[in-house]
Write an enzyme that holds these catalytic residues in place. Sequence first.
Site, PDB file in Angstrom:
ATOM      1  CG  ASP A  56      -5.587  -2.034  -2.523  1.00  6.55           C
ATOM      2  OD1 ASP A  56      -5.423  -1.094  -3.317  1.00  6.55           O
ATOM      3  OD2 ASP A  56      -5.904  -1.879  -1.332  1.00  6.55           O
TER       4      ASP A  56
ATOM      5  CG  ASP B 152      -7.806   4.455   0.399  1.00 10.90           C
ATOM      6  OD1 ASP B 152      -8.608   3.528   0.186  1.00 10.90           O
ATOM      7  OD2 ASP B 152      -6.567   4.306   0.358  1.00 10.90           O
TER       8      ASP B 152
END
Length: 722
Positions: free
Chosen positions: A470, A538
């Site tokens: 990430d 997301d």
Amino acid sequence: MRKSVIALLFAAVLSAQSIEYSAGRKTWLLKTASNAYALGVNQRGELQNLYWGGPLWRFDDIHAAQAGPEWSSFDPSQSQTNEEFLGWGGTRYLEPSVKITRANGVRDLVLHYVSHKIDGNQLDIVMKDINDDIFVTLNYLVYPAEGMIRKQAKLENRSGQPLTVESLQSGVWYLPHGEGYRLSYLTGRWAAETQLTREDIHTGEKVIESRKGHTSHNANPWFAIDQDGAANEESGRVWFGALGWSGNWRITVEQTPYSQVRVTGGWNTFDFSYTVKPGESLETPPFYGGYSNHGFGEASRMLHRFERTQILPGGGKARLRPVLYNSWEATEFAVDEPGQKALAEKAAKLGVELFVMDDGWFGKRNTDHAGLGDWTVNPQKFPRGLTPLIEAVRSLGMQFGLWVEPEMVNPDSDLYRAHPDWAMHFPGRPRSELRTQLVLNMARDDVKEHIFSVLDKLASDYPIKYFKWDMNRPFAEPGWDGAPDQKELWVKYVRNTWEIFDRLRAKHPGLEIESCSGGGGRVDLGILKRVDEVWTSDNTEAFDRLRIQEGFSQAYAPKIMSAWVTDVPNMNGRSTPLKFRFLVAMQGALGIGSNLNKFSEADVQLATQMVAYYKKIRGTVQEGKLYRLVSPRIGDVTANQYVSEDGAQSVLFAFLHSQQYRKPAPAIRLAGLDPKAVYRIQVLGQNDWRTFSGAYLMNEGVTVRLAGDYDSTSVLIEKAAN
Ligand code: GLA
């Protein structure tokens, strides 16, 4: 019959030379199965673009390059000469491909052809400044089967003085002379990435870019151009391209006052500066381009195939993406051994193959305020380390994956306390936190080595199959304490970070990596050389996802498009049925992110059936041809169809999202089938099969009986034996 003729033609193109050169006319012709590209040297010695479009069979059509006319002192010849790679010098006012300043302040750079070399599918053309020993080599790589061309440039300083490079672009693409072009590109923001945007190209420059250090959610380095709005999904001429860079990039679409559209792409010139000392060189990232005669759909399919076979690790041999479970939306930071084991048991029963533990397992990571940088297992949450959890996951028949965010540091971490200077900053200036974290200066080799050793240790200590890598914020204050050429950080950061991916993969064969940057903030053809899938967004809300996925699929293959089924109400408060969520997520690499502890018996049953269905069709979804039949941007219905490479299987997904009372859903006309073949089709959840010809399915279509908001269906289509 038709098919075999096409196959023969295709084979002929592949066996013929992909690069031809005419010494008499000083021209080159680059050929692929679906397009051609030509360039030549004009009477002044400048390299000039001559053609980019549909396939050509007659090299003689390409005439020797001819410099443009000088109409007035204000409209010099260079403004109307399609120079292939433009030094900033002389009377050149278009977007330059390279701009330098010599140590003595002289900035004029005029590049003329020197020599070339053809080696199989590669062409190198060397150019040199008219006075100084400053060389630029343009490298072309032709992918004959995939219909793609890669451009890259290398600047070599063989002069006696250092050069400051202010711009070095990867390449320029020229459209056929004329106006009326339309640009398609992808814009967005966090949780709303890859929104397809279309607008007319007018005189002047349109810039799409990232200044944020990563590829960014706000725009993606891909473009497609058609003319007179004439292209649609399945027909029309489309020129397209994509950059392979995971940092600051820029694509400049320019229409000159002389009706010429040109697209320059590469490193962003914003805050860019790179010193090339005598004897050194600087090489750009790649800029890939292609041309389709069959609309935006074919342009996307060309890119998908190209990515699968030429870009992604393992190429065509990489495995199909497994069904994944990820704990993030279920637990957020509250991960621990019993909780993860309970989820793993439930996930395994649904048919999940890869279990990924997300954020929260390390350091003092109980919220996003602490812990980043301290990549040791949190002893309160995992008193026995990670091994018992990983063993449990593996004994359930699943592989194990782990979330990491290596490029970041929380000020509340042991790493930051030990090395505050490792975070990007300008001395004496504030350090702007986002999500209470700072960016490590990965351009520094000591930081790079530290991060490599952290990840290497994790991959060595545990049987980790998969890292979800990430990067949850963009750069700020990109200072590099002590470095003489601070602005080089933009480039060196990306190169060092890529190097870690490469070294990890080389040292741990079989290790897979997912690229995530708060969702789809780092998706580009550079990172795709090093990862197996990407986190699309997301935002896992299924209706929003339809648009995000439509945009994503313009440029990127469904195989790498990670898509999870999660709980409702989600993000924007919308609640869609579980079946709708599954069918949306099944259009890429299926994952589940729900809190399985809350699943009812009926949910478990439906999820198990859906995962089994996905496994039956995932080869077609992940490695087949995508036809975007009905866009979510247009009406009440979205429909996408996938056809396997061999044409034997196809699958349709259809969604209704805003129904007016009793308005029937339209018949969906299928695509990509053989009109002469007979197919049997089965609607998901029904037992009976019906047979139709490909001609009927593509002309009349299938009636999908969708009723009410968020109803959805899938239809399996199989070619019957002849
Ligand atoms: C980012 C990712 C999410 C999740 C969180 C964890 O937002 O995109 O999927 O991993 O970080 O903090």
